[in-house]
Scaffold this motif. Sequence first.
Motif, short mmCIF file in Angstrom:
data_model
loop_
_atom_site.label_atom_id
_atom_site.label_comp_id
_atom_site.label_asym_id
_atom_site.label_seq_id
_atom_site.Cartn_x
_atom_site.Cartn_y
_atom_site.Cartn_z
N PRO A 160 0.80 -1.23 0.00
CA PRO A 160 0.00 0.00 0.00
C PRO A 160 0.83 1.28 0.00
N TYR A 161 1.93 1.34 0.74
CA TYR A 161 2.74 2.56 0.77
C TYR A 161 3.24 2.92 -0.62
N THR A 162 3.81 1.94 -1.31
CA THR A 162 4.31 2.18 -2.67
C THR A 162 3.17 2.55 -3.61
N TYR A 163 2.05 1.88 -3.47
CA TYR A 163 0.88 2.16 -4.32
C TYR A 163 0.43 3.61 -4.14
N GLU A 164 0.42 4.09 -2.92
CA GLU A 164 -0.08 5.44 -2.62
C GLU A 164 0.93 6.54 -2.93
N HIS A 165 2.24 6.25 -2.88
CA HIS A 165 3.25 7.29 -2.99
C HIS A 165 4.05 7.28 -4.30
N THR A 166 3.60 6.49 -5.27
CA THR A 166 4.23 6.46 -6.59
C THR A 166 3.14 6.47 -7.65
N ARG A 167 3.54 6.38 -8.89
CA ARG A 167 2.59 6.37 -10.00
C ARG A 167 1.83 5.04 -10.12
N PHE A 168 2.18 4.04 -9.30
CA PHE A 168 1.52 2.74 -9.44
C PHE A 168 0.00 2.83 -9.33
N ASN A 169 -0.51 3.79 -8.56
CA ASN A 169 -1.98 3.88 -8.43
C ASN A 169 -2.64 4.41 -9.70
N THR A 170 -1.85 4.79 -10.71
CA THR A 170 -2.42 5.23 -12.00
C THR A 170 -2.30 4.16 -13.08
N TYR A 171 -1.56 3.08 -12.80
CA TYR A 171 -1.32 2.05 -13.81
C TYR A 171 -2.56 1.21 -14.04
N GLU A 172 -2.77 0.90 -15.29
CA GLU A 172 -3.82 -0.04 -15.70
C GLU A 172 -3.29 -0.81 -16.89
N LYS A 173 -4.04 -1.79 -17.32
CA LYS A 173 -3.62 -2.59 -18.47
C LYS A 173 -3.37 -1.65 -19.65
N GLY A 174 -2.18 -1.76 -20.25
CA GLY A 174 -1.81 -0.92 -21.39
C GLY A 174 -0.92 0.26 -21.04
N THR A 175 -0.73 0.57 -19.76
CA THR A 175 0.15 1.68 -19.36
C THR A 175 1.59 1.36 -19.75
N VAL A 176 2.25 2.31 -20.41
CA VAL A 176 3.65 2.16 -20.81
C VAL A 176 4.54 2.66 -19.67
N VAL A 177 5.52 1.83 -19.28
CA VAL A 177 6.42 2.16 -18.17
C VAL A 177 7.87 2.05 -18.63
N ASN A 178 8.75 2.74 -17.91
CA ASN A 178 10.19 2.64 -18.15
C ASN A 178 10.74 1.48 -17.36
N LEU A 179 11.62 0.69 -17.98
CA LEU A 179 12.25 -0.44 -17.32
C LEU A 179 13.76 -0.28 -17.32
N GLU A 180 14.35 -0.40 -16.15
CA GLU A 180 15.80 -0.51 -16.05
C GLU A 180 16.07 -1.85 -15.37
N PHE A 181 16.71 -2.74 -16.12
CA PHE A 181 17.00 -4.07 -15.60
C PHE A 181 18.23 -4.01 -14.70
N ASP A 182 18.37 -4.97 -13.82
CA ASP A 182 19.46 -5.00 -12.86
C ASP A 182 20.81 -4.96 -13.55
N VAL A 183 21.66 -4.01 -13.15
CA VAL A 183 22.95 -3.79 -13.82
C VAL A 183 23.84 -5.03 -13.74
N ILE A 184 23.85 -5.72 -12.62
CA ILE A 184 24.68 -6.94 -12.50
C ILE A 184 24.14 -8.02 -13.43
N GLY A 185 22.82 -8.16 -13.48
CA GLY A 185 22.20 -9.13 -14.38
C GLY A 185 22.52 -8.84 -15.83
N LYS A 186 22.59 -7.56 -16.20
CA LYS A 186 22.92 -7.19 -17.59
C LYS A 186 24.33 -7.62 -17.94
#
Length: 194
Positions: A160-186
Motif C-alpha cells: 500500500p505505501y508504494t501504491y499510494e506514494h508512486t505512479r503505481f496507483n495510476t497504472y492499468e492494463k496498457g500503461t507504458v512504463v520505463n524499465l531498467e534491468f538489474d545492472v549486475i544481471g545485464k
Amino acid sequence: MFTGIIETLGEVQLLKKEGANLHISIRSSITAALKIDQSVAHNGVCLTVVQLDGDVYTVTAIEETLLKSNIGDLKIGDLVNLERAMVLGARLDGHLVQGHVDQTGVCSGVLEKDGSWIFSFEYDAAANNVTIEKGSITIDGTSLTVVDSDKNTFSVAIIPYTYEHTRFNTYEKGTVVNLEFDVIGKYVARLMGS
C-alpha cells in the motif's frame, strides 16, 4: 546513481519542444532543495536540472531519451516519480539504479490481492534483457523485487505505501512504463552470451 526509492511525485507544468529536445517543467516539493546541474530521476530517467523558478524546475530530454522511455509521452498535469541522486555513504534501501532506461514495457494486468497488488508487465525480448525471480527491476524509477519471471514477462508485488506514494496507483492494463534491468544481471547476461 540512484536507489529506486521514490522521494515524491512531481506534476508536469510545461512541455516545450526545441529541435529534437523536450524541455519539461515540473512542480515538486523538492524543488527548493535542487540546484542547477543536479541529476534527478524522472520515472527512472536521469535528467539534469537546467532552470529553477519558485517551486518549478526544468530539465531537458534529448531525442535518445524520448525514443527509449515514456518521457516523450508526458502531458501537462501528469505525475512523475522523482528521486534525487544518492548520497555516497547513505543507506542503499533499494538497489543500485543508474537512471538509464533500457526499454519500455507495458502493464499487462493488475490484480488486487487482499491489501496489496500484483502488477504484471510485458516487454520486447529482442533487446535481450532478462529478469529472474527474486531479482531486482526498476519500473518508472521504483526499485522492486521480481515475483514471477518468464522470457518477456514478469510481475511485482506492490504494498500500500508504494501504491499510494508512486505512479503505481495510476497504472492499468496498457500503461507504458520505463524499465531498467538489474545492472549486475545485464553484465552476466552479456558475458554468458559471448
